[in-house]
Structures are given as C-alpha cells and as structure tokens.
Design an enzyme around this catalytic site. Structure first.
Site, PDB file in Angstrom:
ATOM      1  N   LYS A 163      -6.182 -12.889  -2.904  1.00 22.83           N
ATOM      2  CA  LYS A 163      -5.170 -11.898  -3.331  1.00 22.83           C
ATOM      3  C   LYS A 163      -3.779 -12.403  -2.987  1.00 22.83           C
ATOM      4  O   LYS A 163      -2.862 -12.352  -3.822  1.00 22.83           O
ATOM      5  CB  LYS A 163      -5.413 -10.575  -2.619  1.00 22.83           C
ATOM      6  CG  LYS A 163      -4.261  -9.585  -2.732  1.00 22.83           C
ATOM      7  CD  LYS A 163      -4.512  -8.262  -2.040  1.00 22.83           C
ATOM      8  CE  LYS A 163      -4.222  -8.284  -0.593  1.00 22.83           C
ATOM      9  NZ  LYS A 163      -2.780  -8.188  -0.228  1.00 22.83           N
ATOM     10  N   ASN A 164      -3.604 -12.949  -1.775  1.00 19.12           N
ATOM     11  CA  ASN A 164      -2.257 -13.307  -1.315  1.00 19.12           C
ATOM     12  C   ASN A 164      -1.770 -14.643  -1.851  1.00 19.12           C
ATOM     13  O   ASN A 164      -0.644 -15.043  -1.574  1.00 19.12           O
ATOM     14  CB  ASN A 164      -2.179 -13.250   0.212  1.00 19.12           C
ATOM     15  CG  ASN A 164      -2.291 -11.813   0.700  1.00 19.12           C
ATOM     16  OD1 ASN A 164      -2.210 -10.871  -0.095  1.00 19.12           O
ATOM     17  ND2 ASN A 164      -2.500 -11.644   1.986  1.00 19.12           N
ATOM     18  N   CYS A 175       4.872   0.311   4.295  1.00 17.10           N
ATOM     19  CA  CYS A 175       3.489   0.747   4.085  1.00 17.10           C
ATOM     20  C   CYS A 175       2.920   1.131   5.453  1.00 17.10           C
ATOM     21  O   CYS A 175       3.634   1.227   6.436  1.00 17.10           O
ATOM     22  CB  CYS A 175       2.682  -0.365   3.428  1.00 17.10           C
ATOM     23  SG  CYS A 175       2.476  -1.755   4.508  1.00 17.10           S
ATOM     24  N   ARG A 225       8.174  -3.080   6.839  1.00 18.83           N
ATOM     25  CA  ARG A 225       8.167  -4.167   5.848  1.00 18.83           C
ATOM     26  C   ARG A 225       9.576  -4.404   5.269  1.00 18.83           C
ATOM     27  O   ARG A 225       9.814  -4.310   4.079  1.00 18.83           O
ATOM     28  CB  ARG A 225       7.190  -3.880   4.707  1.00 18.83           C
ATOM     29  CG  ARG A 225       5.819  -3.475   5.111  1.00 18.83           C
ATOM     30  CD  ARG A 225       5.039  -4.530   5.854  1.00 18.83           C
ATOM     31  NE  ARG A 225       4.676  -5.688   5.069  1.00 18.83           N
ATOM     32  CZ  ARG A 225       3.596  -5.757   4.293  1.00 18.83           C
ATOM     33  NH1 ARG A 225       2.817  -4.706   4.182  1.00 18.83           N
ATOM     34  NH2 ARG A 225       3.315  -6.854   3.619  1.00 18.83           N
ATOM     35  N   ASP A 279      -4.050 -10.386   9.398  1.00 22.66           N
ATOM     36  CA  ASP A 279      -4.931  -9.703   8.429  1.00 22.66           C
ATOM     37  C   ASP A 279      -6.389  -9.703   8.869  1.00 22.66           C
ATOM     38  O   ASP A 279      -7.229  -9.094   8.206  1.00 22.66           O
ATOM     39  CB  ASP A 279      -4.816 -10.351   7.045  1.00 22.66           C
ATOM     40  CG  ASP A 279      -3.440 -10.116   6.447  1.00 22.66           C
ATOM     41  OD1 ASP A 279      -3.115 -10.789   5.448  1.00 22.66           O
ATOM     42  OD2 ASP A 279      -2.686  -9.290   6.988  1.00 22.66           O
ATOM     43  N   ARG A 281      -7.743  -2.522  -2.945  1.00 25.18           N
ATOM     44  CA  ARG A 281      -6.537  -3.338  -3.170  1.00 25.18           C
ATOM     45  C   ARG A 281      -6.823  -4.818  -2.917  1.00 25.18           C
ATOM     46  O   ARG A 281      -6.234  -5.689  -3.524  1.00 25.18           O
ATOM     47  CB  ARG A 281      -5.405  -2.887  -2.237  1.00 25.18           C
ATOM     48  CG  ARG A 281      -4.770  -1.559  -2.592  1.00 25.18           C
ATOM     49  CD  ARG A 281      -3.551  -1.288  -1.752  1.00 25.18           C
ATOM     50  NE  ARG A 281      -2.720  -2.481  -1.700  1.00 25.18           N
ATOM     51  CZ  ARG A 281      -1.886  -2.756  -0.684  1.00 25.18           C
ATOM     52  NH1 ARG A 281      -1.792  -1.927   0.347  1.00 25.18           N
ATOM     53  NH2 ARG A 281      -1.151  -3.845  -0.690  1.00 25.18           N
TER      54      ARG A 281
HETATM   55  C1  EPZ Z   1       2.240 -11.396   3.583  1.00 22.05           C
HETATM   56  O1  EPZ Z   1       3.053 -10.248   3.686  1.00 22.05           O
HETATM   57  C2  EPZ Z   1       0.861 -10.890   3.172  1.00 22.05           C
HETATM   58  N1  EPZ Z   1       0.949 -10.222   1.874  1.00 22.05           N
HETATM   59  C3  EPZ Z   1       0.351  -9.914   4.233  1.00 22.05           C
HETATM   60  O2  EPZ Z   1      -0.974  -9.519   3.850  1.00 22.05           O
HETATM   61  C4  EPZ Z   1       0.265 -10.654   5.575  1.00 22.05           C
HETATM   62  O3  EPZ Z   1      -0.158  -9.761   6.569  1.00 22.05           O
HETATM   63  C5  EPZ Z   1       1.648 -11.219   5.928  1.00 22.05           C
HETATM   64  O4  EPZ Z   1       2.123 -12.060   4.853  1.00 22.05           O
HETATM   65  C6  EPZ Z   1       1.618 -12.044   7.210  1.00 22.05           C
HETATM   66  O5  EPZ Z   1       0.707 -13.080   7.070  1.00 22.05           O
HETATM   67  C7  EPZ Z   1       1.003 -10.966   0.753  1.00 22.05           C
HETATM   68  O6  EPZ Z   1       1.037 -12.179   0.797  1.00 22.05           O
HETATM   69  C8  EPZ Z   1       1.014 -10.213  -0.549  1.00 22.05           C
HETATM   70  P1  EPZ Z   1       5.893 -11.486   6.217  1.00 22.05           P
HETATM   71  P2  EPZ Z   1       4.657 -10.416   3.876  1.00 22.05           P
HETATM   72  O7  EPZ Z   1       7.122 -11.465   5.388  1.00 22.05           O
HETATM   73  O8  EPZ Z   1       5.147 -11.561   3.077  1.00 22.05           O
HETATM   74  C9  EPZ Z   1       8.857  -9.132   9.025  1.00 22.05           C
HETATM   75  C10 EPZ Z   1      -2.749  -8.032   3.437  1.00 22.05           C
HETATM   76  O9  EPZ Z   1      -3.402  -7.270   4.156  1.00 22.05           O
HETATM   77  N2  EPZ Z   1       9.830  -9.336   7.942  1.00 22.05           N
HETATM   78  O10 EPZ Z   1       5.385 -12.800   6.729  1.00 22.05           O
HETATM   79  O11 EPZ Z   1       5.278  -9.097   3.681  1.00 22.05           O
HETATM   80  C11 EPZ Z   1       7.778  -8.130   8.621  1.00 22.05           C
HETATM   81  O12 EPZ Z   1       8.226  -6.808   8.855  1.00 22.05           O
HETATM   82  C12 EPZ Z   1      -1.248  -8.121   3.600  1.00 22.05           C
HETATM   83  O13 EPZ Z   1      -3.235  -8.778   2.552  1.00 22.05           O
HETATM   84  C13 EPZ Z   1      11.159  -9.021   8.171  1.00 22.05           C
HETATM   85  O14 EPZ Z   1      11.531  -8.569   9.265  1.00 22.05           O
HETATM   86  O15 EPZ Z   1       4.704 -10.787   5.432  1.00 22.05           O
HETATM   87  C14 EPZ Z   1       6.636  -8.504   9.517  1.00 22.05           C
HETATM   88  O16 EPZ Z   1       6.831  -7.918  10.783  1.00 22.05           O
HETATM   89  C15 EPZ Z   1      -0.721  -7.195   4.692  1.00 22.05           C
HETATM   90  N3  EPZ Z   1      12.058  -9.199   7.165  1.00 22.05           N
HETATM   91  C16 EPZ Z   1       6.767 -10.023   9.629  1.00 22.05           C
HETATM   92  O17 EPZ Z   1       8.107 -10.333   9.246  1.00 22.05           O
HETATM   93  C17 EPZ Z   1      11.684  -9.693   5.944  1.00 22.05           C
HETATM   94  O18 EPZ Z   1      12.566  -9.860   5.065  1.00 22.05           O
HETATM   95  C18 EPZ Z   1       5.807 -10.803   8.739  1.00 22.05           C
HETATM   96  O19 EPZ Z   1       6.093 -10.445   7.416  1.00 22.05           O
HETATM   97  C19 EPZ Z   1      10.322 -10.010   5.725  1.00 22.05           C
HETATM   98  C20 EPZ Z   1       9.414  -9.835   6.742  1.00 22.05           C
END
Ligand code: EPZ
Length: 422
Positions: free
Chosen positions: A22-23, A116, A121, A305, A397
């Site tokens: 998915k990711n 979410c 996020r 995850d 999802r």
């Molecule tokens: C991706 O989300 C995945 N989703 C998530 O999977 C996964 O948990 C996450 O990466 C971490 O591995 C997809 O790829 C569609 P991040 P993403 O940006 O890109 C903070 C699942 O269950 N952050 O690496 O949103 C954020 O709040 C989902 O399949 C900021 O502060 O993750 C978090 O604490 C859940 N500012 C941390 O970074 C930003 O602009 C990691 O987020 C972006 C993120």
C-alpha cells in the site's frame, strides 16, 4: 460499520502470497500523473485507500481502470490541479499529489489533509521542502494555494526523515531543469520503489534508500508498466498471526530484507524463521517468550506500522516487555481494547509496559486505525471465546480481504455487516 467475528484458539498455518505494498502504491499512483502516457500497475492490491486515490485522480481529469493485469492510470489526462475538499480531507495520501501536480501544472490547491487516529500528521516538512524549491504557498480558509511558476531545483534538507515529505519533494523535482538533492531523506524501502518506478518511466533519480536522494530533472517521462514491491507490513502482520497462535506460515512474494528489525524480534520471541528469495517461513513455539524492548524508529529501525501487532504478541508472551513509540504521538489507542480482553498493559507517555498473560478473553473491541485494527484481530485469534472487532473499514484500508486470507490459513473468522453488527 461492519466487523469481524473471530473465535480464537485455531492455529494459523499454511501458505499465502503477499500483495503489493500500500505504502509503495499510493505514492506511485500520485507519480503516475507525471508521464506523458499510461501506467499499468501490476499486482496492485484492491484496498480502500487505493480506491480513494483513484477518486482524487478522477477529479483531476485522469482516468483509471482495473484490468485483468492490474490498475491502469491515464496520467496524461491530467487537466486540473485543485483537489476536492471532501477527498483531500478524508484521504491522507492526497498530500502525495501536491508535488506531481506542481511538476506538471505549476500550480495546485488542496485543503489541509486531515490528521488521523494516530496523530496530527502535520505537513510542514512537505511545505518547507516545496518552498525551498521556489513554490509560493498561501493558506486561506484551510486551503493551500500553491504557485510553482518559479519553482526550481534546489538542495532540500529535511529536519526529520519524513517518508511523505521525501517522496513529495522527489516527485516535484523529476521534470525540473537541474539537480535537486534531498538530505536527511527517509530511507524506507517504499521510497526506493518509487525511485524504481520513476526511473522505469525515464526519470533520473538515485540514492533512494539512503539519507541522500539526488533527482536529475528530465524533459518528460513516458508511460509503461510496473510491479510495486511486496507489502512488508502485511507480511509482518501475517507472520505475527502465526506467531501468536503457535502456528506456521509460508509467505510468498515476501522480502526478508525489508523487515529485518521485525524478524529479529520474532526470533527473540522463540520463532524459527526460514528465508529464501522472495519467501519467508515462520514456525512459532507453543507460547512466545517476551521480547525485552521494541523502540519504533525511521527505517531501518523497528517500523511504527508493526508496533500495534507487537503489542498484541507481548500481551500473551511469557514475561514482560516494553514498547516505546517514537514516531507518532498517539499510537497506543488499542490498549483499552486489549485490556478489555484481559491484557496487562500500562502506558506512560510514549512507553507501554506489558506483562504477558497465559490467555486473553474474547470481547467487543474497536478498530481505531488500520494497524491497531489488524492487531486486535491477532489478539482475537489467540483469545478464548468470541471477539467482535468493530469498524473493520480501517483494516480494509491496508489489508485486502483479511478475513478470507486468515480463513485460508485456518482461522475461525467471518465478516459481519453493519446491520448484523448493530
Ligand atoms: C508514511 O506516513 C506511511 N504512510 C505511514 O503508514 C507510516 O507509519 C509512516 O510513513 C512512517 O513510516 C504512507 O506511506 C502512505 P512521516 P507519513 O511523514 O509519510 C511527522 C500505515 O499504517 N511529520 O514519515 O505521513 C509525523 O507527524 C501508515 O500504513 C511532521 O512533523 O509519515 C510523524 O510524527 C500510517 N511534519 C513523523 O513525522 C511533516 O511534514 C513520521 O511521519 C511530516 C511528518
């Protein structure tokens, strides 16, 4: 909403094939608007998140269709850059479209994607990266208006190795003159997969999977076909289903190298693992030993995850475990539900302290997010008696027909409708 009715006590055993990730698919669906042609995504999973992304692509003028070979995306039909509010709020992965739309249209508009269940996020890292590339971004009434008329290649440093921000900046740079370098980039395998897709379409990206990604702009991308990597989190989840029930599974189309941190923990808990090219087999002990500690980290650290699934395993393991969630601020929502099943878990801030119990009891529990929902199913497979896991639309999802796959592996599980669930 519908639920899963699970009668615990059956061992999970047998063999299944893992779908595409998915990711990896979600960012690739966004990148598919970059080529002057169609993309055929082979082995694309039928997930509700994929359908949601299709809905957004359709409103942008792109046609998509399922064929016998996979999902076809007509990215060359892109005609709009404004994402509809009801979709960009509901679908977190809409943010992935910002970079590609700017790359093609040089302007974009979207409502702030919703937070979410697992956290706020924020998207500040996405926006600061795009601003570094000369995109001007104005927010009015919760809508982001992006003007990329002056956007250019740049050196972008991410304050945190955000997966989405790395992918967004990468995609926005593919058609720009010059070289864009992303430092402190996220290193998840799905980012390497996105690089492989872009390069297969004629792009020039290197370094994905390391902390420095280099994008050399090209004039255009062409269409083609691509098979995304297998889903490492779905792989880990089904390995955990065998682990928690004392069973044995063989997963085909599974890459052990993407999941090393999880496999090490499963071995620490007493599971025997066999790895071959694109195959992982696991045989579990009658009762798992507690792992000492799991700390979630950006890749290659332990994946957030898989945190909920390890919480379920720790709840029935022999001994005590500690889980520390460093990535998201609210990813222990399922503790209350596990407690209702008899688990002994105490949460203090980012840490969960678990004293494993011999057994759990079936109960009515709630899916709060897709991974917590999947983890509650794991706990239900082990629990004595019947468990009703509600709101399984969260699970849909990220897991295609989870109940059918688990039934094929010996579980006593069936989907019930919202009416039956009332
Ligand atoms: C991706 O989300 C995945 N989703 C998530 O999977 C996964 O948990 C996450 O990466 C971490 O591995 C997809 O790829 C569609 P991040 P993403 O940006 O890109 C903070 C699942 O269950 N952050 O690496 O949103 C954020 O709040 C989902 O399949 C900021 O502060 O993750 C978090 O604490 C859940 N500012 C941390 O970074 C930003 O602009 C990691 O987020 C972006 C993120």
């Amino acid at each position: 909403m519908g639920g899963f009715l699970v009668r615990g006590g059956e061992r999970i055993w047998g063999e299944i094939r893992v779908d595409a990730a998915k990711n990896a698919v979600l960012p690739i669906l966004a990148a598919a608007i970059l080529p002057n042609g169609q993309t055929l995504l082979r082995n694309c999973p039928h997930l509700s998140d994929v359908e949601s992304m299709r809905g957004i692509l359709h409103t942008l003028g792109c046609k998509t269709e399922w064929t016998d070979e996979g999902l076809v995306i007509y990215g060359d039909m892109l005609s709009k850059g404004e994402m509809p509010e009801h979709l960009s709020k509901r679908v977190r992965s809409s943010i992935f479209l910002l970079g590609p739309i700017l790359a093609r249209m040089r302007k974009a508009a979207m409502v702030y994607p919703g937070g979410c269940e697992i956290g706020l996020r924020p998207i500040d890292l996405h926006l600061s990266g795009l601003r570094r590339m000369g995109v001007s971004i104005r927010e009015e009434g919760g809508v982001l208006y992006c003007d990329g008329s002056k956007m250019h290649a740049a050196d972008v440093h991410l304050d945190y190795p955000s997966v989405g921000a790395t992918e967004n900046v990468m995609m926005s740079a593919v058609l720009l003159d010059g070289t864009t370098t992303i430092t402190n980039a996220a290193r998840e395998p799905e980012i390497e997969d996105l690089q492989r897709y872009i390069n297969a379409m004629g792009g020039n990206v290197c370094g994905a999977g390391t902390d420095t990604v280099v994008v050399k702009g090209v004039k255009a991308l062409h269409g083609g076909e691509y098979e995304p990597m297998p889903d490492r989190i779905v792989t880990g989840t089904y390995l955990c289903a065998a682990a928690i029930t004392g069973g044995a599974v063989t997963l085909r189309n599974a890459r052990a190298g993407d999941l090393r941190a999880v496999l090490d923990k499963l071995m620490e808990m007493g599971c025997a693992l066999r790895e071959e090219e694109n195959l992982i087999a696991l045989a579990a002990p009658c009762r798992l030993k507690a792992f000492h500690q799991v700390q979630t980290q950006p890749y290659p650290g332990f994946p957030t995850d898989m945190q909920s699934q390890m919480l379920a395993l720790a709840s029935v393991a022999k001994g005590s475990s500690v889980i520390i969630e460093n990535v998201f601020e609210n990813r222990f929502a399922m503790v209350g539900d596990l407690r209702r099943m008899g688990a002994d878990i105490r949460v203090a801030g980012r840490a969960a302290f678990v004293q494993g119990k011999e057994c759990l009891c079936g109960a009515q529990v709630q899916s709060h997010d897709l991974r917590a929902g999947a983890a509650l199913v794991l706990a239900a497979l082990k629990a004595e008696g019947e468990t009703l896991v509600r709101d399984v639309h969260f699970i849909d999802r990220g897991y295609e027909k989870m109940e059918e796959r688990l039934r094929m592996l010996g579980a006593d599980i069936r989907r019930i409708t919202a009416e039956e669930n009332a």
